[in-house]
Scaffold this motif. Structure first.
Motif, PDB file in Angstrom:
ATOM      1  N   SER A  34       0.841  -1.211   0.000  1.00  0.00           N
ATOM      2  CA  SER A  34       0.000   0.000   0.000  1.00  0.00           C
ATOM      3  C   SER A  34       0.866   1.246   0.000  1.00  0.00           C
ATOM      4  O   SER A  34       0.576   2.226  -0.701  1.00  0.00           O
ATOM      5  CB  SER A  34      -0.907   0.021   1.238  1.00  0.00           C
ATOM      6  N   GLY A  35       1.950   1.193   0.789  1.00  0.00           N
ATOM      7  CA  GLY A  35       2.854   2.339   0.887  1.00  0.00           C
ATOM      8  C   GLY A  35       3.496   2.667  -0.457  1.00  0.00           C
ATOM      9  O   GLY A  35       3.887   3.812  -0.710  1.00  0.00           O
ATOM     10  N   ALA A  36       3.593   1.642  -1.307  1.00  0.00           N
ATOM     11  CA  ALA A  36       4.194   1.865  -2.623  1.00  0.00           C
ATOM     12  C   ALA A  36       3.131   2.282  -3.635  1.00  0.00           C
ATOM     13  O   ALA A  36       3.391   2.327  -4.838  1.00  0.00           O
ATOM     14  CB  ALA A  36       4.907   0.606  -3.094  1.00  0.00           C
ATOM     15  N   GLY A  37       1.898   2.529  -3.129  1.00  0.00           N
ATOM     16  CA  GLY A  37       0.846   3.029  -4.004  1.00  0.00           C
ATOM     17  C   GLY A  37       0.162   1.953  -4.835  1.00  0.00           C
ATOM     18  O   GLY A  37      -0.511   2.261  -5.813  1.00  0.00           O
ATOM     19  N   ARG A  38       0.305   0.694  -4.422  1.00  0.00           N
ATOM     20  CA  ARG A  38      -0.366  -0.365  -5.175  1.00  0.00           C
ATOM     21  C   ARG A  38      -1.478  -0.956  -4.321  1.00  0.00           C
ATOM     22  O   ARG A  38      -1.493  -0.837  -3.098  1.00  0.00           O
ATOM     23  CB  ARG A  38       0.632  -1.460  -5.573  1.00  0.00           C
ATOM     24  N   HIS A  39      -2.406  -1.638  -4.993  1.00  0.00           N
ATOM     25  CA  HIS A  39      -3.520  -2.236  -4.258  1.00  0.00           C
ATOM     26  C   HIS A  39      -3.140  -3.613  -3.757  1.00  0.00           C
ATOM     27  O   HIS A  39      -2.813  -4.501  -4.548  1.00  0.00           O
ATOM     28  CB  HIS A  39      -4.749  -2.358  -5.168  1.00  0.00           C
ATOM     29  N   TRP A  40      -3.177  -3.781  -2.454  1.00  0.00           N
ATOM     30  CA  TRP A  40      -2.765  -5.057  -1.858  1.00  0.00           C
ATOM     31  C   TRP A  40      -3.601  -6.213  -2.396  1.00  0.00           C
ATOM     32  O   TRP A  40      -3.081  -7.287  -2.704  1.00  0.00           O
ATOM     33  CB  TRP A  40      -2.861  -4.967  -0.332  1.00  0.00           C
ATOM     34  N   LEU A  41      -4.917  -6.013  -2.534  1.00  0.00           N
ATOM     35  CA  LEU A  41      -5.774  -7.117  -2.986  1.00  0.00           C
ATOM     36  C   LEU A  41      -5.328  -7.623  -4.349  1.00  0.00           C
ATOM     37  O   LEU A  41      -5.284  -8.822  -4.601  1.00  0.00           O
ATOM     38  CB  LEU A  41      -7.234  -6.672  -3.052  1.00  0.00           C
ATOM     39  N   ASP A  42      -4.990  -6.683  -5.235  1.00  0.00           N
ATOM     40  CA  ASP A  42      -4.550  -7.087  -6.580  1.00  0.00           C
ATOM     41  C   ASP A  42      -3.216  -7.824  -6.515  1.00  0.00           C
ATOM     42  O   ASP A  42      -3.042  -8.883  -7.109  1.00  0.00           O
ATOM     43  CB  ASP A  42      -4.391  -5.854  -7.492  1.00  0.00           C
ATOM     44  N   VAL A  43      -2.295  -7.215  -5.789  1.00  0.00           N
ATOM     45  CA  VAL A  43      -0.950  -7.800  -5.698  1.00  0.00           C
ATOM     46  C   VAL A  43      -1.046  -9.198  -5.058  1.00  0.00           C
ATOM     47  O   VAL A  43      -0.462 -10.166  -5.534  1.00  0.00           O
ATOM     48  CB  VAL A  43      -0.010  -6.893  -4.871  1.00  0.00           C
ATOM     49  N   HIS A  44      -1.838  -9.248  -3.982  1.00  0.00           N
ATOM     50  CA  HIS A  44      -1.956 -10.499  -3.240  1.00  0.00           C
ATOM     51  C   HIS A  44      -2.563 -11.611  -4.103  1.00  0.00           C
ATOM     52  O   HIS A  44      -2.065 -12.734  -4.146  1.00  0.00           O
ATOM     53  CB  HIS A  44      -2.812 -10.243  -1.998  1.00  0.00           C
ATOM     54  N   SER A  45      -3.639 -11.267  -4.814  1.00  0.00           N
ATOM     55  CA  SER A  45      -4.270 -12.332  -5.603  1.00  0.00           C
ATOM     56  C   SER A  45      -3.351 -12.762  -6.743  1.00  0.00           C
ATOM     57  O   SER A  45      -3.335 -13.929  -7.131  1.00  0.00           O
ATOM     58  CB  SER A  45      -5.638 -11.893  -6.123  1.00  0.00           C
ATOM     59  N   GLN A  46      -2.548 -11.832  -7.249  1.00  0.00           N
ATOM     60  CA  GLN A  46      -1.588 -12.213  -8.294  1.00  0.00           C
ATOM     61  C   GLN A  46      -0.490 -13.115  -7.713  1.00  0.00           C
ATOM     62  O   GLN A  46      -0.115 -14.119  -8.315  1.00  0.00           O
ATOM     63  CB  GLN A  46      -0.968 -10.936  -8.881  1.00  0.00           C
ATOM     64  N   LEU A  47      -0.005 -12.769  -6.533  1.00  0.00           N
ATOM     65  CA  LEU A  47       1.016 -13.594  -5.880  1.00  0.00           C
ATOM     66  C   LEU A  47       0.496 -15.022  -5.688  1.00  0.00           C
ATOM     67  O   LEU A  47       1.209 -15.999  -5.895  1.00  0.00           O
ATOM     68  CB  LEU A  47       1.387 -13.011  -4.508  1.00  0.00           C
ATOM     69  N   LYS A  48      -0.779 -15.106  -5.315  1.00  0.00           N
ATOM     70  CA  LYS A  48      -1.359 -16.440  -5.091  1.00  0.00           C
ATOM     71  C   LYS A  48      -1.550 -17.177  -6.398  1.00  0.00           C
ATOM     72  O   LYS A  48      -1.175 -18.350  -6.529  1.00  0.00           O
ATOM     73  CB  LYS A  48      -2.711 -16.311  -4.380  1.00  0.00           C
ATOM     74  N   SER A  49      -2.142 -16.510  -7.373  1.00  0.00           N
ATOM     75  CA  SER A  49      -2.482 -17.217  -8.614  1.00  0.00           C
ATOM     76  C   SER A  49      -1.228 -17.604  -9.386  1.00  0.00           C
ATOM     77  O   SER A  49      -1.247 -18.533 -10.182  1.00  0.00           O
ATOM     78  CB  SER A  49      -3.411 -16.366  -9.481  1.00  0.00           C
ATOM     79  N   GLN A  50      -0.120 -16.898  -9.145  1.00  0.00           N
ATOM     80  CA  GLN A  50       1.120 -17.235  -9.844  1.00  0.00           C
ATOM     81  C   GLN A  50       2.031 -18.123  -8.998  1.00  0.00           C
ATOM     82  O   GLN A  50       3.169 -18.386  -9.384  1.00  0.00           O
ATOM     83  CB  GLN A  50       1.865 -15.947 -10.246  1.00  0.00           C
ATOM     84  N   GLY A  51       1.530 -18.553  -7.853  1.00  0.00           N
ATOM     85  CA  GLY A  51       2.326 -19.459  -7.018  1.00  0.00           C
ATOM     86  C   GLY A  51       3.594 -18.801  -6.489  1.00  0.00           C
ATOM     87  O   GLY A  51       4.633 -19.442  -6.408  1.00  0.00           O
ATOM     88  N   ARG A  52       3.473 -17.499  -6.104  1.00  0.00           N
ATOM     89  CA  ARG A  52       4.684 -16.788  -5.689  1.00  0.00           C
ATOM     90  C   ARG A  52       4.687 -16.403  -4.210  1.00  0.00           C
ATOM     91  O   ARG A  52       5.567 -15.691  -3.754  1.00  0.00           O
ATOM     92  CB  ARG A  52       4.858 -15.530  -6.555  1.00  0.00           C
ATOM     93  N   LEU A  53       3.683 -16.868  -3.442  1.00  0.00           N
ATOM     94  CA  LEU A  53       3.648 -16.560  -2.008  1.00  0.00           C
ATOM     95  C   LEU A  53       3.324 -17.847  -1.260  1.00  0.00           C
ATOM     96  O   LEU A  53       2.260 -18.443  -1.474  1.00  0.00           O
ATOM     97  CB  LEU A  53       2.573 -15.491  -1.726  1.00  0.00           C
TER      98      LEU A  53
END
Lengths: 475, 419
Positions: free
Chosen positions: B395-414
């Protein structure tokens, strides 16, 4: 070796390409099999895309791979459960010794007979069920039927591999003959009686998959104990697939009962005529179907006293259900078992040597397992506040094999005269009218998420898909 | 002494008795004997089940695939499950912790219809992915089960924390001789301790993350290492000797151990030369991080890895950090190490999540790249704090956590592996 090599003509995890002669022999058999599938497999469905499960490895995570495929393109192949290099014979005369990786000469004939008998049942059930697709009560059920069919086809492959690999020319001839016999054929019928019966309607199909595939489970479990390791490993993997077939039966009957109970409560009646008029299958008819399929299936276990059963056990070819969980000496030479016989018009139990009674031991294990599921069916009525309960008939009811063959016994276990039997037969076994009525309900339902009036939808879909998922694409 | 773990919401693995047909497939499949049955029901032992999911695909009915939210100290025992005719209704747990907020993950993403979502106590928590990165090597799993365990020989066992600390952590090297035992970093194995419990039942196997890279603790040898902490107290602080950890820590060279596995097919590292790893761990949760770091170190030697490594490592004191010496010897341009010490005498108390926030700029920069994977391993209690910290960084970097988080999950990166 758990990964399955799908790049070859015949998918396998037995390093088939390492044995050129065997590979050629099986590739020679393959077109005959595909021809048989076209002629005797599901009627009019060869071009459908069906949501099928295919194994990509015999490990749990590779075991269930779902995709829409045309049935003739289903990757039938040869999969054995992983080998345990330390496995020892754990029953019979060879107890404690290494299991066999080849068929020993002195046991070849018996092993071949066991494998052929088991193998013969697999294509038989496909033949028995080939018309059912035309009257499926839903896409979900149609898909389940096809899944059962392709897996029975794979089980045939499993047995044919064993015949080709371990039994030389005789084995190859037997493998060919498995495609030449046909269910119900006047001239060359299938080996076992139950597999020459018709499966004319979906209630019969559910009963068949509940009872007769359960016989398959018990036979496979007994063979999975075998000291002939390739047979044990083959049947072990088949068991995983067999479980789905029993599920189709158990849940199918449950859904029939659920729908009937709903209508009984709506109409506030248990009058079979009124329920039939409302288009559902009355509970006494379900009971008659149950009586028929149960009695035909328990005959499959063979004669209650059998020297063959003793030989198969003592020589380590075929064990008991859950052999390794039993705490006796696994030799059974001094043990006895109680079996039924008729004396002076009465049924009575007699003690016989356990080794000779091993068919009966397996039959009794099957009966216990069957009854547990019927208890779960009865919960459907209980939940719906209906007093009717399904019951398994007496073990001696309507038997055609063994000591009890041809004896007239009521479902409660009373020995009857021919006349008494005739007077009641129609209330115990499905009549021509029953079958005609059930057949009259069999209209095809193909719209996703829709179900025929006589059956309730399942609780959950396949592979967590919704109930209205397109399980079959008719193209 | 480990602090007691506060109550939190878990998803308990249960079998639906109404759908189950008692076919025994799950019991047959379970690699660690967590499933058993009586004449009425098949049940999952919550004390053994590690949610490895091996039983799920083969189940013909779907009955096996049930995950019920319960409070961690109110999981249904086996006796309760034996008596069921149907699954109990799920209580309306609002994910409000009974004890401490830090013990609960509150994830506000749509978990879809994946029951493995928002699971605590699963290999992939709500926050974690249930798939590996696309470039991960294909793992072998369940090659050896309780029915055919493999024997390994102890070829090394030494303490990796200072002798004068309470925390007795051992580095144990097992050699498999001629038995094939292919592993990847992030996978685990399980060990059967000898003996039986008070009821006379043989002990079940305990699982440990592998601490060495895929080509062996000693390169090109068929061996691997484990990081094992000797358990001398329960979560409540009362003295209790961990059966398996004490057995392992006391092993001598040439002793043999019964092993099953390997396990795990998601907590795996990417195979791209320029991938980045953010590793967050506490205590023995460092095992898979050591494996991944060592893998990268060996690759760097052959010019096979050029990505960035960032490590957040939590412990009470520096002396209780396993592998502290070797870790500090790694080149600074190879790995960016951040130590969070909660009981250091000369520093304020700090946890891994504090350091993630302190290094927000670097973490956010790494998260800009879809070649960055995040791995979290350690005590369950750290999950929520880590997620919150990552959320703040993004969030501090100006990005949406929900978007980033779901991408991390769907790409197997978290990935999470917590216990």
């Amino acid at each position: 070796m758990s990964g399955i090599n799908y790049s070859e003509k015949i998918p396998n995890n037995v390093n088939l390409s390492g044995d050129r002669a065997l590979q050629r022999a099986l590739e020679h058999w393959q077109p005959n099999y595909l021809q048989w599938w076209q002629e005797m497999g599901p009627e009019g469905a060869q071009n459908f895309d069906v949501y099928l499960r295919t194994a990509v490895s015999v490990q749990p995570d590779g075991w269930a791979n779902f995709d829409h495929v045309k049935m003739p393109d289903y990757r039938w192949g040869i999969f054995l459960a992983p080998q345990d290099g330390n496995r020892k014979a754990h029953f019979g005369e060879h107890i404690g010794r290494d299991v066999w990786q080849e068929a020993p000469g002195e046991h070849r004939a018996n092993l071949r007979r066991i494998i052929v008998t088991q193998g013969d049942t697999e294509p038989a059930s496909v033949e028995q069920q080939r018309h059912l697709g035309l009257t499926a009560p839903s896409q979900y059920d149609l898909r389940n039927l096809f899944q059962v069919n392709v897996e029975e086809g794979r089980h045939l492959w499993a047995m044919v591999y064993l015949l080709h690999r371990y039994f030389g020319r005789d084995g190859r001839e037997e493998a060919d003959a498995l495609l030449q016999r046909n269910s119900g054929d006047q001239d060359s019928p299938r080996i076992l009686g139950a597999f020459n019966e018709k499966t004319p309607d979906w209630l019969a199909f559910y009963m068949f998959t509940y009872f007769t595939d359960r016989d398959g489970k018990f036979q496979l479990c007994a063979l999975a104990e075998s000291s002939f390791d390739p047979l044990a490993r083959t049947t072990k993997f088949m068991l995983t697939e067999e479980a789905h077939h029993m599920f189709v039966g158990e849940s199918g009957v449950s859904r029939v009962l659920q729908r009937t109970c709903e209508v009984m409560n709506q109409l506030k009646t248990d009058d079979p005529a009124a329920l039939r008029a409302a288009g559902v299958i009355d509970l006494p008819t379900v009971q008659r179907y149950l009586n028929f399929h149960y009695s035909v299936t328990i005959d499959l276990f063979g004669a209650d006293q059998s020297s063959n059963a003793a030989i198969f056990y003592s020589s380590g070819l075929k064990g008991r259900y859950e052999e390794s969980k039993r705490t006796d000496d696994h030799q059974l030479k001094n043990d006895t078992y109680r079996v039924l016989e008729v004396a002076n018009g009465q049924l009575r139990e007699i003690e016989v040597p356990m080794l000779n009674a091993l068919n009966e031991v397996l039959r009794d294990d099957f009966i216990r397992d069957s009854m547990a599921g019927i208890g779960r069916w009865n919960k459907v009525m209980e939940k719906n506040g209906i007093a009717f309960r399904l019951r398994v008939p007496h073990k001696a009811f309507n038997r055609k094999i063994g000591t009890l063959a041809g004896i007239r016994v009521s479902p409660e276990g009373e020995v009857l005269s021919d006349e008494q039997w005739k007077n009641h037969e129609n209330s115990w076994l499905p009549t021509a009218e029953d079958r005609a009525f059930v057949a009259s309900l069999m209209g095809r339902v193909v719209e996703p998420g829709k179900f025929a009036n006589w059956i309730a939808p399942p609780v959950i879909g396949v592979n967590r898909q919704p109930i209205n998922f397109e399980y079959v694409r008719f193209n | 002494m480990t602090a007691p773990i506060p109550t939190h919401v878990i998803k308990q693995h249960l079998i639906d008795p109404e759908i189950c047909i008692r076919c025994n497939t799950c019991e047959e499949t379970c690699p660690i004997d967590a499933i058993t049955h009586d004449s009425n029901n098949y049940v999952v032992n919550p004390e053994i089940c590690n949610s490895c999911m091996a039983c799920v695909p083969p189940c013909p009915t779907g009955a096996i695939d049930n995950w019920l939210k319960v409070l961690s100290d109110q999981a249904y025992g086996m006796d309760a499950q034996f008596g069921w005719n149907e699954l109990p209704a799920e209580q309306a747990l609002d994910e409000t912790p009974a004890v401490a907020p830090a013990a609960v993950i509150t994830v506000s993403i749509d978990s879809g219809d994946d029951p493995a979502n928002d699971l605590q106590g699963m290999p992939s928590t709500s926050a974690g992915a249930s798939i590996p990165p696309w470039s991960a090597a294909h793992p072998y799993v369940n090659l050896y089960t309780h029915k055919n365990p493999v024997m390994a020989t102890v070829v090394g066992n030494y303490r990796v924390t200072d002798e004068d600390t309470e925390s007795d952590i051992h580095h144990i090297v097992l050699d498999f001789g001629d038995a094939p035992f292919p592993v990847l970093e992030g996978q685990s194995i399980a060990v059967f301790p000898p003996g039986a419990d008070s009821a006379g039942r043989a002990y079940h196997a305990r699982q440990y993350s592998i601490a060495s890279p895929r080509d062996g603790e000693r390169p090109r040898y068929n061996n691997l290492s484990l990081t094992v902490k000797r358990v001398t107290a329960g979560y409540d602080g009362k003295p209790i000797l961990g059966v398996c950890s004490n057995y392992l820590c006391d092993l001598k060279k040439n002793d043999t151990v019964q092993v099953i596995g390997p396990f795990g097919n998601t907590f795996l590292m990417p195979n791209q030369e320029d991938s980045n790893l953010i590793m967050i761990c506490t205590g023995t949760g460092s095992a898979p991080m050591r494996a991944m770091t060592e893998r990268c170190r060996r690759l760097v030697k052959d010019k096979g890895f050029s990505g960035k490594l960032m490590l957040f490592f939590g412990a009470r004191t520096q002396r209780e950090l396993p592998y502290f010496g070797p870790l500090m010897n790694l080149p600074k341009d190879f790995i960016d190490i951040n130590l969070a010490l909660s009981r250091s005498t000369d520093q304020p108390k700090r946890y891994v999540q504090d350091l993630i926030r302190e290094r927000a700029g670097e973490v956010a920069a790494l998260l800009e790249s879809d070649k960055t994977c995040i791995y979290v391993c350690g005590l369950k209690g750290m999950e929520a704090g880590v997620i919150d910290a990552l959320q703040d960084v993004v969030s501090g970097a100006g990005r949406h956590w929900l978007d980033v988080h779901s991408q991390l999950k769907s790409q197997g990166r978290l990935h999470f592996e917590t216990y």
